[in-house]
Structure formats: structure tokens, C-alpha cells
Design a protein around this motif. Sequence first.
Motif, PDB file in Angstrom:
ATOM      1  N   ARG A  29       0.857  -1.284   0.085  1.00  0.00           N
ATOM      2  CA  ARG A  29      -0.037  -0.160  -0.165  1.00  0.00           C
ATOM      3  C   ARG A  29       0.837   1.327  -0.122  1.00  0.00           C
ATOM      4  O   ARG A  29       0.561   2.233  -0.524  1.00  0.00           O
ATOM      5  CB  ARG A  29      -0.966   0.189   1.244  1.00  0.00           C
ATOM      6  CG  ARG A  29      -2.177  -0.675   1.034  1.00  0.00           C
ATOM      7  CD  ARG A  29      -3.398  -0.457   1.994  1.00  0.00           C
ATOM      8  NE  ARG A  29      -2.856  -0.757   3.453  1.00  0.00           N
ATOM      9  CZ  ARG A  29      -2.734  -1.813   4.096  1.00  0.00           C
ATOM     10  NH1 ARG A  29      -3.312  -2.851   3.731  1.00  0.00           N
ATOM     11  NH2 ARG A  29      -2.370  -1.965   5.345  1.00  0.00           N
ATOM     12  N   ARG A  30       1.876   1.409   0.712  1.00  0.00           N
ATOM     13  CA  ARG A  30       2.926   2.482   0.885  1.00  0.00           C
ATOM     14  C   ARG A  30       3.952   2.505  -0.644  1.00  0.00           C
ATOM     15  O   ARG A  30       4.668   3.249  -0.508  1.00  0.00           O
ATOM     16  CB  ARG A  30       3.679   2.187   2.071  1.00  0.00           C
ATOM     17  CG  ARG A  30       2.867   2.228   3.246  1.00  0.00           C
ATOM     18  CD  ARG A  30       3.694   2.014   4.478  1.00  0.00           C
ATOM     19  NE  ARG A  30       3.928   3.093   5.199  1.00  0.00           N
ATOM     20  CZ  ARG A  30       4.823   3.120   6.201  1.00  0.00           C
ATOM     21  NH1 ARG A  30       5.435   2.265   6.442  1.00  0.00           N
ATOM     22  NH2 ARG A  30       4.950   4.164   7.082  1.00  0.00           N
ATOM     23  N   GLU A  31       3.807   1.413  -1.376  1.00  0.00           N
ATOM     24  CA  GLU A  31       4.675   1.152  -2.534  1.00  0.00           C
ATOM     25  C   GLU A  31       6.182   1.453  -1.929  1.00  0.00           C
ATOM     26  O   GLU A  31       6.896   1.990  -2.525  1.00  0.00           O
ATOM     27  CB  GLU A  31       4.386   2.322  -3.598  1.00  0.00           C
ATOM     28  CG  GLU A  31       2.956   2.035  -4.063  1.00  0.00           C
ATOM     29  CD  GLU A  31       2.645   3.298  -4.916  1.00  0.00           C
ATOM     30  OE1 GLU A  31       3.654   3.988  -5.513  1.00  0.00           O
ATOM     31  OE2 GLU A  31       1.536   3.174  -5.608  1.00  0.00           O
ATOM     32  N   ASP A  32       6.415   0.731  -0.697  1.00  0.00           N
ATOM     33  CA  ASP A  32       7.718   0.345  -0.231  1.00  0.00           C
ATOM     34  C   ASP A  32       8.613  -0.315  -1.113  1.00  0.00           C
ATOM     35  O   ASP A  32       8.205  -1.679  -1.044  1.00  0.00           O
ATOM     36  CB  ASP A  32       7.648   0.076   1.285  1.00  0.00           C
ATOM     37  CG  ASP A  32       9.106   0.331   1.742  1.00  0.00           C
ATOM     38  OD1 ASP A  32       9.949   0.380   1.223  1.00  0.00           O
ATOM     39  OD2 ASP A  32       9.044  -0.190   2.932  1.00  0.00           O
ATOM     40  N   PRO A  33       9.543  -0.152  -1.918  1.00  0.00           N
ATOM     41  CA  PRO A  33      10.204  -0.973  -2.635  1.00  0.00           C
ATOM     42  C   PRO A  33      11.058  -1.935  -1.641  1.00  0.00           C
ATOM     43  O   PRO A  33      11.918  -2.902  -2.208  1.00  0.00           O
ATOM     44  CB  PRO A  33      11.039  -0.451  -3.565  1.00  0.00           C
ATOM     45  CG  PRO A  33      11.400   0.938  -2.601  1.00  0.00           C
ATOM     46  CD  PRO A  33      10.005   1.204  -2.052  1.00  0.00           C
ATOM     47  N   SER A  34      11.365  -1.810  -0.517  1.00  0.00           N
ATOM     48  CA  SER A  34      12.166  -2.528   0.276  1.00  0.00           C
ATOM     49  C   SER A  34      11.621  -3.834   0.512  1.00  0.00           C
ATOM     50  O   SER A  34      12.306  -4.711   1.297  1.00  0.00           O
ATOM     51  CB  SER A  34      12.397  -1.748   1.627  1.00  0.00           C
ATOM     52  OG  SER A  34      11.527  -1.708   2.558  1.00  0.00           O
TER      53      SER A  34
END
Length: 51
Positions: A29-34
Motif C-alpha cells: 500500500r505504501r509502495e515501499d520497494p524495500s
Amino acid sequence: MSFERLAQALTRRASALAAARAEMRRRERREDPSRWHRPHLLWPHFTSRTD
């Protein structure tokens, strides 16, 4: 292995899998690539401790 120990082990595995899935959804949802660099999220059964 007794039924009680088996049930506890399955409960721990289910809990770890549910936590990893929830964390992965949150990062999606946060588009966190990690999220793709965290093995405990990608493979929770292979990176968790066993007793």
C-alpha cells in the motif's frame, strides 16, 4: 510428537505467515520497494526460528 506440540508448532507457523502477509500488504500500500529485500516477508517459513 504429541498433538499439543504439533498444534503449538502449527499455530506458530500460521502466526508467522499471517504477520508476514500483513506486513507485505502494508508495504504494498505504501509502495515501499524495500519489501523485496526482506527475506522474512518473502519466505517466512524459511527464515523463522524453530524450537
